[in-house]
Structures are given as structure tokens and as C-alpha cells.
Design a protein around this motif. Structure first.
Motif, PDB file in Angstrom:
ATOM      1  N   ALA A   1     -51.196  88.438  54.589  1.00 22.23           N
ATOM      2  CA  ALA A   1     -51.134  88.774  56.013  1.00 22.23           C
ATOM      3  C   ALA A   1     -50.141  87.836  56.692  1.00 22.23           C
ATOM      4  O   ALA A   1     -50.406  86.643  56.841  1.00 22.23           O
ATOM      5  CB  ALA A   1     -52.517  88.652  56.644  1.00 22.23           C
ATOM      6  N   THR A   2     -49.004  88.376  57.107  1.00 26.76           N
ATOM      7  CA  THR A   2     -47.875  87.528  57.495  1.00 26.76           C
ATOM      8  C   THR A   2     -47.813  87.169  58.978  1.00 26.76           C
ATOM      9  O   THR A   2     -47.155  86.200  59.338  1.00 26.76           O
ATOM     10  CB  THR A   2     -46.561  88.220  57.106  1.00 26.76           C
ATOM     11  N   ALA A   3     -48.468  87.957  59.843  1.00 26.09           N
ATOM     12  CA  ALA A   3     -48.391  87.670  61.279  1.00 26.09           C
ATOM     13  C   ALA A   3     -49.662  88.149  61.967  1.00 26.09           C
ATOM     14  O   ALA A   3     -50.366  89.034  61.472  1.00 26.09           O
ATOM     15  CB  ALA A   3     -47.169  88.350  61.906  1.00 26.09           C
ATOM     16  N   HIS A   4     -49.945  87.570  63.124  1.00 27.84           N
ATOM     17  CA  HIS A   4     -51.127  87.974  63.887  1.00 27.84           C
ATOM     18  C   HIS A   4     -50.853  89.324  64.549  1.00 27.84           C
ATOM     19  O   HIS A   4     -49.764  89.553  65.095  1.00 27.84           O
ATOM     20  CB  HIS A   4     -51.443  86.922  64.950  1.00 27.84           C
ATOM     21  N   PRO A   5     -51.826  90.237  64.541  1.00 29.10           N
ATOM     22  CA  PRO A   5     -51.588  91.565  65.126  1.00 29.10           C
ATOM     23  C   PRO A   5     -51.266  91.537  66.617  1.00 29.10           C
ATOM     24  O   PRO A   5     -50.619  92.466  67.129  1.00 29.10           O
ATOM     25  CB  PRO A   5     -52.902  92.310  64.850  1.00 29.10           C
ATOM     26  N   ALA A   6     -51.670  90.490  67.333  1.00 31.59           N
ATOM     27  CA  ALA A   6     -51.420  90.444  68.777  1.00 31.59           C
ATOM     28  C   ALA A   6     -49.929  90.375  69.113  1.00 31.59           C
ATOM     29  O   ALA A   6     -49.542  90.649  70.251  1.00 31.59           O
ATOM     30  CB  ALA A   6     -52.143  89.249  69.398  1.00 31.59           C
ATOM     31  N   LYS A   7     -49.090  90.042  68.154  1.00 29.50           N
ATOM     32  CA  LYS A   7     -47.646  90.002  68.408  1.00 29.50           C
ATOM     33  C   LYS A   7     -47.054  91.410  68.488  1.00 29.50           C
ATOM     34  O   LYS A   7     -45.888  91.572  68.859  1.00 29.50           O
ATOM     35  CB  LYS A   7     -46.943  89.199  67.311  1.00 29.50           C
ATOM     36  N   PHE A   8     -47.860  92.425  68.152  1.00 32.88           N
ATOM     37  CA  PHE A   8     -47.351  93.798  68.063  1.00 32.88           C
ATOM     38  C   PHE A   8     -48.241  94.755  68.852  1.00 32.88           C
ATOM     39  O   PHE A   8     -48.574  95.840  68.393  1.00 32.88           O
ATOM     40  CB  PHE A   8     -47.258  94.211  66.588  1.00 32.88           C
ATOM     41  N   GLU A   9     -48.609  94.324  70.055  1.00 28.66           N
ATOM     42  CA  GLU A   9     -49.559  95.101  70.849  1.00 28.66           C
ATOM     43  C   GLU A   9     -48.986  96.452  71.258  1.00 28.66           C
ATOM     44  O   GLU A   9     -49.735  97.423  71.433  1.00 28.66           O
ATOM     45  CB  GLU A   9     -50.007  94.288  72.071  1.00 28.66           C
ATOM     46  N   THR A  10     -47.664  96.566  71.418  1.00 28.49           N
ATOM     47  CA  THR A  10     -47.091  97.846  71.835  1.00 28.49           C
ATOM     48  C   THR A  10     -47.199  98.900  70.736  1.00 28.49           C
ATOM     49  O   THR A  10     -47.142 100.104  71.012  1.00 28.49           O
ATOM     50  CB  THR A  10     -45.618  97.683  72.243  1.00 28.49           C
ATOM     51  N   VAL A  11     -47.333  98.473  69.491  1.00 24.23           N
ATOM     52  CA  VAL A  11     -47.580  99.398  68.380  1.00 24.23           C
ATOM     53  C   VAL A  11     -49.071  99.636  68.202  1.00 24.23           C
ATOM     54  O   VAL A  11     -49.531 100.786  68.089  1.00 24.23           O
ATOM     55  CB  VAL A  11     -46.972  98.857  67.067  1.00 24.23           C
ATOM     56  N   LEU A  12     -49.846  98.557  68.200  1.00 22.13           N
ATOM     57  CA  LEU A  12     -51.243  98.642  67.794  1.00 22.13           C
ATOM     58  C   LEU A  12     -52.177  99.167  68.870  1.00 22.13           C
ATOM     59  O   LEU A  12     -53.074  99.980  68.583  1.00 22.13           O
ATOM     60  CB  LEU A  12     -51.722  97.266  67.327  1.00 22.13           C
ATOM     61  N   GLU A  13     -52.025  98.720  70.097  1.00 21.33           N
ATOM     62  CA  GLU A  13     -53.001  99.089  71.120  1.00 21.33           C
ATOM     63  C   GLU A  13     -53.007 100.596  71.417  1.00 21.33           C
ATOM     64  O   GLU A  13     -54.085 101.207  71.490  1.00 21.33           O
ATOM     65  CB  GLU A  13     -52.801  98.239  72.373  1.00 21.33           C
ATOM     66  N   PRO A  14     -51.839 101.258  71.579  1.00 18.98           N
ATOM     67  CA  PRO A  14     -51.890 102.718  71.768  1.00 18.98           C
ATOM     68  C   PRO A  14     -52.429 103.444  70.531  1.00 18.98           C
ATOM     69  O   PRO A  14     -53.117 104.463  70.660  1.00 18.98           O
ATOM     70  CB  PRO A  14     -50.425 103.094  72.021  1.00 18.98           C
ATOM     71  N   LEU A  15     -52.134 102.924  69.346  1.00 17.79           N
ATOM     72  CA  LEU A  15     -52.571 103.581  68.114  1.00 17.79           C
ATOM     73  C   LEU A  15     -54.080 103.450  67.908  1.00 17.79           C
ATOM     74  O   LEU A  15     -54.765 104.427  67.576  1.00 17.79           O
ATOM     75  CB  LEU A  15     -51.827 102.967  66.925  1.00 17.79           C
ATOM     76  N   LEU A  16     -54.595 102.247  68.126  1.00 17.82           N
ATOM     77  CA  LEU A  16     -56.004 101.975  67.855  1.00 17.82           C
ATOM     78  C   LEU A  16     -56.907 102.249  69.046  1.00 17.82           C
ATOM     79  O   LEU A  16     -58.130 102.330  68.894  1.00 17.82           O
ATOM     80  CB  LEU A  16     -56.182 100.518  67.406  1.00 17.82           C
ATOM     81  N   GLY A  17     -56.299 102.351  70.236  1.00 19.69           N
ATOM     82  CA  GLY A  17     -57.096 102.616  71.425  1.00 19.69           C
ATOM     83  C   GLY A  17     -57.971 101.451  71.829  1.00 19.69           C
ATOM     84  O   GLY A  17     -59.049 101.657  72.410  1.00 19.69           O
ATOM     85  N   GLN A  18     -57.529 100.248  71.554  1.00 18.87           N
ATOM     86  CA  GLN A  18     -58.298  99.054  71.926  1.00 18.87           C
ATOM     87  C   GLN A  18     -57.350  97.884  72.127  1.00 18.87           C
ATOM     88  O   GLN A  18     -56.272  97.833  71.524  1.00 18.87           O
ATOM     89  CB  GLN A  18     -59.304  98.708  70.823  1.00 18.87           C
ATOM     90  N   PRO A  19     -57.708  96.929  72.997  1.00 18.54           N
ATOM     91  CA  PRO A  19     -56.863  95.755  73.180  1.00 18.54           C
ATOM     92  C   PRO A  19     -56.970  94.822  71.979  1.00 18.54           C
ATOM     93  O   PRO A  19     -57.981  94.796  71.276  1.00 18.54           O
ATOM     94  CB  PRO A  19     -57.438  95.098  74.444  1.00 18.54           C
ATOM     95  N   ILE A  20     -55.899  94.063  71.743  1.00 18.87           N
ATOM     96  CA  ILE A  20     -55.870  93.091  70.653  1.00 18.87           C
ATOM     97  C   ILE A  20     -56.009  91.703  71.258  1.00 18.87           C
ATOM     98  O   ILE A  20     -55.225  91.317  72.137  1.00 18.87           O
ATOM     99  CB  ILE A  20     -54.553  93.178  69.849  1.00 18.87           C
ATOM    100  N   ALA A  21     -57.016  90.958  70.839  1.00 20.78           N
ATOM    101  CA  ALA A  21     -57.219  89.606  71.360  1.00 20.78           C
ATOM    102  C   ALA A  21     -56.017  88.732  71.032  1.00 20.78           C
ATOM    103  O   ALA A  21     -55.478  88.777  69.914  1.00 20.78           O
ATOM    104  CB  ALA A  21     -58.484  89.005  70.763  1.00 20.78           C
TER     105      ALA A  21
END
Length: 440
Positions: free
Chosen positions: A385-405
């Protein structure tokens, strides 16, 4: 090779001249444009490692042969203690039997690049320089390297950092990190791709006239000062697994420029209990096509949601070929696969909703390869796991439908103002800029 024998380094393009590790680290790139490699990869006895040692202890033992006979030999334990102040936990994944995740994102900029950047900074702080002018650390980044280098060198006396990144092709939070330091750190937005940034950096480092005017070094994974310390977390994880289970640990490594993967392969080559290594690539298929049997053919990078791996001409391929000069042997020892954006999104959704694992898009490429493993493969695999997911909120939050801490260190950086200057993807323009800003 005995750890007491001085180890010398030469270019991937020529066996002469040779230098000690301090000279290789200070230069970054060899004079002929090649990458520095050890004259021979040292081997190490597993009994040399303290079974109760920390990651820093493992690093000091592992890297001792590489620093043998060098001015930094006696400083190495202190360098490791200074650089490795955070963990790289190996965490079992309950939903996946025989599978673990090696978390490398617990450093100050929430990416694995923190390990190497901090080690390099600790080395350079200890190296004497005859030149009283500031040393410029020149770095190309596809997202995470630049922030890690900036954090490691921020406000260090007589050192400055110039970061080149592809404008619009890193995540918004990555871009903010790159421009939020100020002081001795300058971010340049390049109107091009990462491969352009990398080419511009190499052209500057290879220009002897420019080097005479502006002392330069590198902090990309072309620098041994970045690559060597990255072996440490592979050594530490595989040793801990081997001591408990008596079997090698296999790794799936997301890769773009091949630095992190080279670190794993070199650790295995030294004798660490590492089994198979698989490379997870995004739609940039230079490496997967080579390992499938095609001729090595660099090409222009394409943009993906795993942007830090958007590399069409991986620099460390030179080191890979030096390590395994027989292409048939190389293809037999290593495996690489491409993962397109649709598959990355599917892996992100599946592992978040079915298994509760929220990861960054780069780590998701490794999960996608894991999902392709046959059910009969019961070997232990570690997803890197190379990076924290919060660095990519514009990809993850719309996809997962939840905020990333957001981790606290990243949150602090995001509160600062950020700025970057624009520059075209032109080698000579960068050289002129460096001369114009040499004393600023």
C-alpha cells in the motif's frame, strides 16, 4: 562480499570509473547519464539481524555493506534512526486468507516516498561540500515524490528543492502538498507529462556547464540515496514473517518508475526471505508488454486515476537490466500486469464494500492482481500500500459515496497556502530558470 570490504559503484552504462556511496549519493546521476549501481550486489546473513530490532535497526544492518569503506559508515545507524521514525506495519487482511497489506503511508506526507526522501536528506546533511553555494535538489514527481522530498529538505541550510510535476495530472491534494512549503522549496508546473519532467531533470543533471553554474543533485529513485533505504521495509516485513512462519513472503508491488520494485528485488537478491514479486501497473503497459515477451519500448505516458504510476519510460529499467542482464532470466523471475481504470474502480469498490478496505488507486492495482490469483494459490502474499487514500479524494469519494478521513499530517499541509510556477516542457527553459534563480 564481506561487509568490511569497501563497496564501489559505477554507472549502468560503464564499469568505470567507480566511486564510493557518498559520491554516488551526492551526484545523483552518473556522469555518462547512467544510474549508479554497486559493483556487485552484496549478500547478507539473516542471523545478522536483531530479531527484536526496529525498522531502523533492520535498515542499519541491511545497508551496512553498501556503506562499507565510506565516510558515512559510522553515521549510518544515526541516519537510519533519523529517517525511520514511523512504522511500516504488515497487517493481515481478514477477508483474504494468506494475504497481508504492507502499509507504507504512515510518514509525514502519507506516501512510501517518505522513507527514501528522509534517508537521503539525512545523508546529504552529513556530507561535507567544498562548494559554499546552495545545493539544488532537482526532482521530477508524478505525485508523491515531490512532497516527500520537500518535507525532508524543508528549511535545511544551504539546500534548496526544485520540484517539477505535470500540470493537471496529479491529484488536487498532491498538487497542494507540492506547493505548500515555500522557503527553500519551489514547485514548477510543467505543461507536459511526468516523462517530460523526468527528461528535463536528467538533461539538467547531465549538463556539466549548468552544474558548474548551479550545483545540482537528484532525489528521484534514480538516486541510490532514495532507492537503497526502500529495501528496508521489504527486509523488515519478510524477516518478521519468516521468523514466525518459516516461509518466504511474496509481494505485489504497484509500480511506475520501478524504484520501489527494484528495492524489493535487490533485497531478495541479498538473501532476504522474499518469494515471488509481481508488478502491478496501470494502463501504461511498457513493463507488462516487455514481460509478456515484447521488446522494451518506452512510449508517451497516458493519464490514469492511478496518476503516480503514469510513466511510459521507467528510469529504473536500466538498473533492472543491470541486475538481470539475461532477458530470458529476467522474464522468468518477474511478472507484470496492466490494470485499466475500469478495473481499478472495480477493485476499489469491491474491497471497500465487501471487505472494508479503503485504499488509494495505486494500491488498488495490486488488489486487482490479487483478485486474479487462482483460488489454489495459498502462498502468503503482501499487497504493498503505497499512499494514503485521502490524497485521492476526488477519485474515491464520488466512487465510494463516503468521505475519506484525512490523517493529521496531511490536514496540516492542506491548511497552508500553496503556489507553483508554470514552465513549458522544454529542457533548455528549465536550465535557464535554474540559472536565473540560482541565488534565490
Amino acid at each position: 562480499m564481506s561487509a568490511l570490504e569497501p563497496l564501489r559503484y559505477h554507472s549502468t552504462r560503464s564499469a568505470t570509473p567507480t566511486v564510493l556511496i557518498s559520491q554516488a549519493i551526492a551526484a545523483g546521476l552518473a556522469p555518462d547519464g547512467g544510474l549508479y549501481v554497486p559493483a556487485a550486489l552484496p549478500s547478507i546473513d539473516l542471523a545478522a539481524f536483531d530479531p527484536h530490532g526496529s525498522l531502523a535497526d533492520t535498515a542499519a544492518t541491511l545497508l551496512a555493506p553498501f556503506f562499507a569503506g565510506d565516510a558515512l559508515t559510522d553515521e549510518l545507524p544515526a541516519i537510519c534512526a533519523e529517517a525511520f521514525t514511523f512504522d511500516a506495519p504488515l497487517r493481515p487482511l481478514p477477508a483474504h486468507p494468506h494475504t497481508l497489506m504492507l502499509e507504507l503511508f504512515h510518514g509525514p506526507t502519507s506516501a512510501f516516498k517518505d522513507f527514501g526522501a528522509r534517508f537521503l536528506a539525512a545523508c546529504l546533511r552529513r556530507l561535507p561540500r567544498d562548494d559554499t553555494r546552495a545545493l539544488t535538489i532537482l526532482v521530477a514527481t508524478s505525485g508523491d515524490t515531490g512532497a516527500a522530498v520537500a518535507a525532508a529538505f524543508h528549511r535545511q541550510p544551504n539546500l534548496r528543492v526544485v520540484i517539477l510535476y505535470p500540470d493537471g495530472l496529479v491529484s488536487p491534494r498532491q498538487a497542494h502538498q507540492l506547493g505548500c512549503f515555500g522557503d527553500n522549496v519551489q514547485a514548477l508546473r510543467v505543461a507536459g507529462r511526468f516523462d517530460d519532467c523526468q527528461r528535463m531533470v536528467k538533461a539538467a543533471l547531465n549538463d556539466t556547464a549548468l552544474q558548474a553554474d548551479v550545483p545540482l543533485s537528484s532525489a528521484n529513485s534514480i538516486s541510490l540515496g532514495r532507492l537503497l533505504p526502500q529495501m528496508s521495509y521489504y527486509a523488515h516485513a519478510s524477516l518478521n514473517w519468516w521468523r514466525e512462519h518459516g516461509t518466504p513472503l511474496n509481494f505485489i508491488v504497484p509500480t511506475g518508475n520501478l524504484g520501489n520494485a527494484m528495492a524489493c528485488l535487490w533485497a531478495r537478491g541479498m538473501g532476504l526471505p522474499i518469494g515471488d514479486v509481481q508488478l502491478a501497473c496501470n494502463a501504461n503497459a511498457t513493463l507488462p508488454e516487455f514481460f509478456a515477451g515484447a521488446a522494451y519500448q518506452p512510449r508517451e505516458a497516458v493519464a490514469t486515476i492511478a496518476n503516480a504510476m503514469d510513466v511510459g519510460a521507467p528510469s529504473n529499467f536500466e538498473r533492472l537490466r543491470w541486475t538481470f542482464p539475461d532477458e530470458a532470466q529476467l522474464r522468468a523471475l518477474l511478472h507484470a500486469q496492466s490494470v485499466d481504470d475500469e478495473t481499478i474502480r472495480a477493485a476499489l469498490l469491491r474491497h471497500a464494500h465487501e471487505h472494508g478496505e479503503v485504499v488509494c488507486p495505486h494500491t488498488a492495482t495490486a488488489f486487482a492482481l490479487l483478485d486474479r490469483h487462482p483460488a489454489s494459490d495459498d502462498r502468503p502474499w503482501a499487497v504493498v500500500a503505497t499512499a494514503h487514500p485521502a490524497k485521492f479524494e476526488t477519485v474515491l469519494e464520488p466512487l465510494l459515496g463516503q468521505p475519506i478521513a484525512v490523517p493529521s499530517a496531511l490536514a496540516t499541509m492542506l491548511e497552508r497556502s500553496a503556489t507553483a510556477k508554470s514552465i513549458p516542457a522544454d529542457d533548455e527553459r528549465l536550465k535557464r530558470w535554474l540559472r536565473q534563480h540560482a541565488d534565490r
